[in-house]
Write a protein that holds these residues in place. Structure first.
Motif, PDB file in Angstrom:
ATOM      1  N   PHE A   1     -14.265  -3.285   8.359  1.00 44.08           N
ATOM      2  CA  PHE A   1     -13.184  -3.201   9.338  1.00 44.08           C
ATOM      3  C   PHE A   1     -13.006  -1.760   9.798  1.00 44.08           C
ATOM      4  CE2 PHE A   1     -11.381  -7.361   8.203  1.00 44.08           C
ATOM      5  CZ  PHE A   1     -11.862  -7.529   6.921  1.00 44.08           C
TER       6      PHE A   1
ATOM      7  N   SER B   1     -16.981  -7.654   3.936  1.00 45.73           N
ATOM      8  CA  SER B   1     -16.605  -7.590   5.340  1.00 45.73           C
ATOM      9  C   SER B   1     -16.152  -6.171   5.622  1.00 45.73           C
ATOM     10  CB  SER B   1     -15.471  -8.573   5.640  1.00 45.73           C
ATOM     11  OG  SER B   1     -15.910  -9.901   5.481  1.00 45.73           O
TER      12      SER B   1
ATOM     13  N   PHE C   1       3.465   0.861   2.816  1.00 45.21           N
ATOM     14  CA  PHE C   1       3.188  -0.187   3.793  1.00 45.21           C
ATOM     15  C   PHE C   1       3.104  -1.537   3.106  1.00 45.21           C
ATOM     16  CE2 PHE C   1       2.537   2.065   7.658  1.00 45.21           C
ATOM     17  CZ  PHE C   1       1.966   3.286   7.331  1.00 45.21           C
TER      18      PHE C   1
ATOM     19  N   LYS D   1     -13.844  -5.750  13.570  1.00 45.95           N
ATOM     20  CA  LYS D   1     -14.357  -6.128  12.261  1.00 45.95           C
ATOM     21  C   LYS D   1     -15.739  -6.750  12.405  1.00 45.95           C
ATOM     22  CE  LYS D   1     -12.344 -10.788  12.223  1.00 45.95           C
ATOM     23  NZ  LYS D   1     -11.355 -11.688  11.576  1.00 45.95           N
TER      24      LYS D   1
ATOM     25  N   LYS E   1      -7.637  -7.308  -0.629  1.00 41.55           N
ATOM     26  CA  LYS E   1      -7.926  -6.087  -1.342  1.00 41.55           C
ATOM     27  C   LYS E   1      -8.806  -5.159  -0.514  1.00 41.55           C
ATOM     28  CE  LYS E   1      -8.712  -4.642  -6.076  1.00 41.55           C
ATOM     29  NZ  LYS E   1      -9.038  -5.079  -7.437  1.00 41.55           N
ATOM     30  N   LEU E   2      -8.285  -4.729   0.585  1.00 43.44           N
ATOM     31  CA  LEU E   2      -8.995  -3.777   1.414  1.00 43.44           C
ATOM     32  C   LEU E   2      -9.104  -2.439   0.704  1.00 43.44           C
ATOM     33  CD1 LEU E   2      -7.256  -4.582   4.791  1.00 43.44           C
ATOM     34  CD2 LEU E   2      -9.701  -4.763   4.378  1.00 43.44           C
TER      35      LEU E   2
ATOM     36  N   GLY F   1       3.033  -3.808   8.376  1.00 44.32           N
ATOM     37  CA  GLY F   1       4.330  -3.400   8.875  1.00 44.32           C
ATOM     38  C   GLY F   1       4.306  -1.933   9.281  1.00 44.32           C
TER      39      GLY F   1
ATOM     40  N   THR G   1      -9.378 -13.749   8.426  1.00 43.07           N
ATOM     41  CA  THR G   1      -8.563 -12.978   9.362  1.00 43.07           C
ATOM     42  C   THR G   1      -8.138 -11.667   8.731  1.00 43.07           C
ATOM     43  OG1 THR G   1      -6.560 -14.059   8.578  1.00 43.07           O
ATOM     44  CG2 THR G   1      -7.675 -15.051  10.473  1.00 43.07           C
TER      45      THR G   1
ATOM     46  N   TYR H   1       0.837  -1.185   0.000  1.00 45.91           N
ATOM     47  CA  TYR H   1       0.000   0.000   0.000  1.00 45.91           C
ATOM     48  C   TYR H   1       0.880   1.246   0.000  1.00 45.91           C
ATOM     49  CZ  TYR H   1      -4.192  -2.657   1.374  1.00 45.91           C
ATOM     50  OH  TYR H   1      -5.258  -3.513   1.417  1.00 45.91           O
TER      51      TYR H   1
ATOM     52  N   TYR I   1      -9.585   0.128  11.257  1.00 44.65           N
ATOM     53  CA  TYR I   1      -8.175   0.073  11.594  1.00 44.65           C
ATOM     54  C   TYR I   1      -7.795   1.367  12.306  1.00 44.65           C
ATOM     55  CZ  TYR I   1      -6.992  -4.063   8.792  1.00 44.65           C
ATOM     56  OH  TYR I   1      -6.894  -5.344   8.302  1.00 44.65           O
TER      57      TYR I   1
ATOM     58  N   ASN J   1     -10.225 -10.704   3.814  1.00 46.22           N
ATOM     59  CA  ASN J   1      -8.914 -10.177   4.146  1.00 46.22           C
ATOM     60  C   ASN J   1      -8.102  -9.803   2.910  1.00 46.22           C
ATOM     61  OD1 ASN J   1      -8.253 -12.606   3.095  1.00 46.22           O
ATOM     62  ND2 ASN J   1      -7.439 -13.471   4.962  1.00 46.22           N
TER      63      ASN J   1
ATOM     64  N   GLY K   1       3.555   7.270  13.729  1.00 48.11           N
ATOM     65  CA  GLY K   1       4.789   6.576  13.373  1.00 48.11           C
ATOM     66  C   GLY K   1       4.659   5.074  13.235  1.00 48.11           C
ATOM     67  N   GLU K   2       3.443   4.567  13.257  1.00 48.39           N
ATOM     68  CA  GLU K   2       3.254   3.125  13.192  1.00 48.39           C
ATOM     69  C   GLU K   2       2.394   2.721  12.004  1.00 48.39           C
ATOM     70  OE1 GLU K   2       3.441   2.513  18.049  1.00 48.39           O
ATOM     71  OE2 GLU K   2       1.969   1.424  16.837  1.00 48.39           O
ATOM     72  N   GLY K   3       2.349   1.430  11.762  1.00 46.64           N
ATOM     73  CA  GLY K   3       1.461   0.897  10.740  1.00 46.64           C
ATOM     74  C   GLY K   3       0.049   0.784  11.260  1.00 46.64           C
ATOM     75  N   LEU K   4      -0.830   0.295  10.418  1.00 45.19           N
ATOM     76  CA  LEU K   4      -2.224   0.150  10.805  1.00 45.19           C
ATOM     77  C   LEU K   4      -2.420  -1.122  11.620  1.00 45.19           C
ATOM     78  CD1 LEU K   4      -2.267   2.016   8.199  1.00 45.19           C
ATOM     79  CD2 LEU K   4      -4.615   1.223   7.923  1.00 45.19           C
TER      80      LEU K   4
ATOM     81  N   LEU L   1      -4.065   0.650  -2.502  1.00 44.40           N
ATOM     82  CA  LEU L   1      -3.467  -0.654  -2.741  1.00 44.40           C
ATOM     83  C   LEU L   1      -2.714  -0.615  -4.061  1.00 44.40           C
ATOM     84  CD1 LEU L   1      -3.160  -3.666  -1.992  1.00 44.40           C
ATOM     85  CD2 LEU L   1      -5.227  -4.084  -3.339  1.00 44.40           C
TER      86      LEU L   1
ATOM     87  N   LEU M   1      -5.593  -3.621  13.217  1.00 44.94           N
ATOM     88  CA  LEU M   1      -7.023  -3.874  13.219  1.00 44.94           C
ATOM     89  C   LEU M   1      -7.611  -3.530  14.577  1.00 44.94           C
ATOM     90  CD1 LEU M   1      -9.462  -5.087  11.670  1.00 44.94           C
ATOM     91  CD2 LEU M   1      -8.997  -7.203  12.916  1.00 44.94           C
TER      92      LEU M   1
ATOM     93  N   PHE N   1      -9.310   4.412  10.373  1.00 48.11           N
ATOM     94  CA  PHE N   1      -9.660   4.119   8.989  1.00 48.11           C
ATOM     95  C   PHE N   1     -10.776   3.079   8.943  1.00 48.11           C
ATOM     96  CE2 PHE N   1      -6.234   6.168   6.673  1.00 48.11           C
ATOM     97  CZ  PHE N   1      -5.231   6.280   7.618  1.00 48.11           C
TER      98      PHE N   1
ATOM     99  N   PHE O   1      -9.899   1.391   1.600  1.00 46.63           N
ATOM    100  CA  PHE O   1      -9.899   2.223   2.802  1.00 46.63           C
ATOM    101  C   PHE O   1     -10.606   3.547   2.569  1.00 46.63           C
ATOM    102  CE2 PHE O   1      -7.162   0.163   5.869  1.00 46.63           C
ATOM    103  CZ  PHE O   1      -6.426  -0.727   5.101  1.00 46.63           C
TER     104      PHE O   1
ATOM    105  N   GLN P   1      -4.321   3.813  13.383  1.00 45.60           N
ATOM    106  CA  GLN P   1      -2.904   4.087  13.139  1.00 45.60           C
ATOM    107  C   GLN P   1      -2.410   5.090  14.157  1.00 45.60           C
ATOM    108  OE1 GLN P   1      -1.940   6.009   9.382  1.00 45.60           O
ATOM    109  NE2 GLN P   1       0.052   5.006   9.300  1.00 45.60           N
TER     110      GLN P   1
END
Lengths: 114, 114
Positions: free
Chosen positions: B34, B32, A91, B49, B101-102, A106, A101, A35, B36, B99, B41-44, A45, B46, B89, B104, B38
């Motif tokens: 979700f 589905s 990402f 859901k 092709k999310l 990262g 799931t 991403y 998320y 899980n 300084g970090e990734g996403l 994506l 979960l 998000f 956002f 963030q």
């Protein structure tokens, strides 16, 4: 588990240079996603793999972008040549396709092209 | 195509206030849904859901209910804390396994003031 590992965390490069971003997915996961996050476009994506095979690369912006997954534990995203508009946070995420799931992300690579 | 529309931010609230972040979606099939989060300084990560209509996802005091009739998945929390400050998000996946092709939303930045 160490989670999804990306390297480098930060990359500053000059316009025209080749840039390679790296990702190690969670062991046992069989789907991997790249991403890109920017202020203007949010999260996009770029490409995703299932069992090391690219399934959908429709989000790859240009031919300057390429991604590979030579084995289940490693993937690269390459930009050649890089341009200032490629500056973003990239990402990598992985998931286990067989179960319902979530994707695990990262910490990202912050790319700055000057 | 699929799309997710989120409440525009930024949102600033006082500690212990009630939080709602609106999310609506457009998708083919039965996606589905979700949320998320963030942190700086970090990734996403979960947050929660829901995989079918009328399901309620919940985690860390946050809740969201999958409303098919209104195509919505609004995030709520009864009493926010300073540690909830982050970007949130909303996302959907309609590949069946939930899980892949999310797609956002643009994200909503939440700041909680002590």
């Amino acid at each position: 588990d160490a989670g999804v590992i990306q390297s480098p965390r930060h990359e500053v490069t000059e316009m025209g240079q080749e840039v390679t971003l790296r990702c190690k997915p969670i062991s046992g996961h069989n789907s991997l996603f790249w991403y890109r996050q920017t202020m203007m476009r949010g999260l996009e994506l770029l490409i995703y793999f299932n069992n090391n095979v690219p399934i959908d690369d429709s989000g790859m912006p240009e031919d300057r972008f390429s991604a590979k997954m030579p084995n289940a534990s490693f993937s690269t995203l390459k930009i050649q040549p890089s341009e200032p508009r490629d500056s973003a946070v990239y990402f990598c995420a992985s998931s286990l396709r067989q179960l319902n799931t979530e994707a695990f992300f990262g910490q990202g690579t912050r790319l700055t092209v000057v | 195509g699929n799309s997710v529309t989120q409440m525009e931010g930024p949102v600033t609230l006082s500690e212990e206030a009630f939080l709602t972040i609106n999310c609506t979606y457009t998708a083919t099939g039965y996606p589905s849904l979700f949320w998320y989060v963030q942190y700086p300084g970090e990734g996403l990560q979960l947050l929660l859901k829901a995989t079918k209509a009328d399901d309620k996802g919940s985690n860390k005091g946050f809740e969201a209910t999958y409303r098919k009739e209104t195509t919505s998945f609004h995030l709520e929390k009864g009493s926010v804390q300073v540690s909830d400050s982050a970007v949130y998000f909303c996302a959907l996946s309609d590949q069946g396994f939930g899980n892949e092709k999310l797609t956002f939303g643009t994200g909503t930045r939440l700041t909680i003031i002590p």
